[in-house]
Design a protein around this motif. Structure first.
Motif, PDB file in Angstrom:
ATOM      1  N   SER A 183       0.299  -1.391  -5.123  1.00  0.00           N
ATOM      2  CA  SER A 183      -1.130  -1.932  -5.825  1.00  0.00           C
ATOM      3  C   SER A 183      -2.091  -1.189  -5.210  1.00  0.00           C
ATOM      4  O   SER A 183      -3.233  -1.403  -5.841  1.00  0.00           O
ATOM      5  CB  SER A 183      -1.012  -3.530  -5.188  1.00  0.00           C
ATOM      6  OG  SER A 183      -1.158  -3.324  -3.651  1.00  0.00           O
ATOM      7  N   ASP A 184      -1.988  -0.187  -4.251  1.00  0.00           N
ATOM      8  CA  ASP A 184      -3.078   0.444  -3.721  1.00  0.00           C
ATOM      9  C   ASP A 184      -2.654   1.743  -3.031  1.00  0.00           C
ATOM     10  O   ASP A 184      -1.599   1.594  -2.555  1.00  0.00           O
ATOM     11  CB  ASP A 184      -4.182  -0.354  -3.068  1.00  0.00           C
ATOM     12  CG  ASP A 184      -3.511  -1.199  -1.693  1.00  0.00           C
ATOM     13  OD1 ASP A 184      -2.916  -2.187  -1.941  1.00  0.00           O
ATOM     14  OD2 ASP A 184      -3.328  -0.444  -0.703  1.00  0.00           O
ATOM     15  N   GLY A 226       0.799  -1.286  -0.029  1.00  0.00           N
ATOM     16  CA  GLY A 226       0.010  -0.020   0.070  1.00  0.00           C
ATOM     17  C   GLY A 226       0.875   1.235  -0.017  1.00  0.00           C
ATOM     18  O   GLY A 226       2.019   1.315   0.655  1.00  0.00           O
ATOM     19  N   GLU A 230       3.153  -2.813   4.378  1.00  0.00           N
ATOM     20  CA  GLU A 230       2.696  -4.323   3.993  1.00  0.00           C
ATOM     21  C   GLU A 230       2.769  -5.054   5.075  1.00  0.00           C
ATOM     22  O   GLU A 230       2.744  -4.728   6.183  1.00  0.00           O
ATOM     23  CB  GLU A 230       3.723  -4.763   2.760  1.00  0.00           C
ATOM     24  CG  GLU A 230       5.064  -4.110   2.850  1.00  0.00           C
ATOM     25  CD  GLU A 230       5.868  -4.773   3.671  1.00  0.00           C
ATOM     26  OE1 GLU A 230       5.648  -5.201   4.893  1.00  0.00           O
ATOM     27  OE2 GLU A 230       7.123  -5.222   3.136  1.00  0.00           O
ATOM     28  N   PHE A 273      -4.103  -5.203   7.080  1.00  0.00           N
ATOM     29  CA  PHE A 273      -4.237  -4.648   5.952  1.00  0.00           C
ATOM     30  C   PHE A 273      -4.746  -3.115   6.209  1.00  0.00           C
ATOM     31  O   PHE A 273      -5.919  -2.668   6.639  1.00  0.00           O
ATOM     32  CB  PHE A 273      -5.236  -5.272   4.997  1.00  0.00           C
ATOM     33  CG  PHE A 273      -5.583  -4.669   3.594  1.00  0.00           C
ATOM     34  CD1 PHE A 273      -4.525  -5.281   2.764  1.00  0.00           C
ATOM     35  CD2 PHE A 273      -6.402  -4.076   3.258  1.00  0.00           C
ATOM     36  CE1 PHE A 273      -4.542  -4.950   1.341  1.00  0.00           C
ATOM     37  CE2 PHE A 273      -6.202  -3.571   1.977  1.00  0.00           C
ATOM     38  CZ  PHE A 273      -5.553  -3.911   0.906  1.00  0.00           C
ATOM     39  N   ILE A 274      -4.114  -2.251   5.538  1.00  0.00           N
ATOM     40  CA  ILE A 274      -4.380  -0.915   5.702  1.00  0.00           C
ATOM     41  C   ILE A 274      -5.093  -0.302   4.543  1.00  0.00           C
ATOM     42  O   ILE A 274      -4.769  -0.366   3.552  1.00  0.00           O
ATOM     43  CB  ILE A 274      -3.163   0.197   5.718  1.00  0.00           C
ATOM     44  CG1 ILE A 274      -2.093  -0.600   6.812  1.00  0.00           C
ATOM     45  CG2 ILE A 274      -3.408   1.566   6.101  1.00  0.00           C
ATOM     46  CD1 ILE A 274      -2.550  -0.869   8.243  1.00  0.00           C
TER      47      ILE A 274
END
Ligand code: ADE
Length: 247
Positions: A213-214, A95, A189, A169-170
């Motif tokens: 990825s985000d 992230g 991560e 998971f943020i």
């Protein structure tokens, strides 16, 4: 980075790194590495399958650890005892916590932190790992500089900075802001700092290489599954170029 830095880093890696280990959390991340292998064989230690072979003529081992810090530590320790790699690269997706990175760009570690390590009620700073008395564990600077040079050769935007790991998971602006404020991290991560911690206590060099990825916010539950495979391709290209350079 100037030319002298990169020359010194490259000659350091060429003379002292003969075997590189890769640790990934998920299949899509591992596939991006194993597709680069020649002379592939598989060895199983405990529950972990290790892919052994060569990338650009350099000896390599790769394994999927699973998601989270405990799985990552188990895998890193097993890889170190079973294969004695000179350098471990933890690769995969992450992230974004940085204003200079976008989806598909790559975050490289200067150091790793565990954002969910917290003994602050006892008077410690948040993130302190007691036992080694550190918040940040520095990763290998030569490997980061050579990887950065590999990325500029293939034209992938990247930043070197602190990568934060935790068993979370943020996916909220508030949590993202908290990690940025506490640690000045560029990405988040769930494994890198655990691989780093394991490498540190074993005296093994390591680097974390993560494709974004985000944005670690409300869009992450959609973006992470949508971009995971696609951005892992950039990690694959980076690893190929890196291995070419150190061969
Ligand atoms: N890996 C990829 N994206 C992530 C995020 N937002 N939080 C934790 N790990 C991630």
């Amino acid at each position: 980075m100037n030319n002298t830095d990169i020359k010194t880093a490259l000659s350091d890696l060429r003379s002292s790194v003969k075997k590189v280990g890769f640790i990934c959390a998920m299949d899509c991340e591992l596939d991006a590495v194993t597709k680069l292998f020649s002379d592939l064989t598989i060895k199983k230690y405990g529950s972990i399958k290790f892919f052994c072979g060569k990338i650009c003529g350099v000896e390599a081992i790769a394994a999927k650890c699973g998601v989270g810090k405990v799985f990552a530590a188990i895998c890193a320790q097993t890889m170190i005892l079973g294969f004695a790699p000179d350098l471990i690269i933890n690769t995969g997706v992450a992230g974004n916590l940085s204003d200079t990175l976008r989806i598909g760009d790559i975050a490289l570690s200067s150091a790793v932190v565990q954002h969910d390590m917290d003994t602050s009620p006892l008077g410690d700073p948040v993130g302190l790992i007691s036992g080694i008395n550190k918040i940040e564990i520095e990763s290998d600077i030569s490997a980061a500089l050579v990887m950065q040079s590999a990325l500029s050769t293939i034209g992938i935007n990247n930043t070197i900075g602190i990568i934060a790991s935790g068993d979370q998971f943020i996916a909220s602006p508030e949590k993202k802001q908290q990690i940025k404020e506490n640690f000045s991290a560029i990405s988040c991560e769930m494994e890198g700092a655990s691989v780093g911690h394991t490498c540190y206590v074993n005296g093994v060099r390591f680097l974390v290489v993560r494709a974004i990825s985000d944005d670690a916010d409300n869009s992450s539950p959609d973006d992470f599954p949508a971009y995971c495979v696609k951005v892992s391709e950039n990690s694959s290209k980076a690893i190929l170029e890196f291995m070419k350079m150190i061969a």
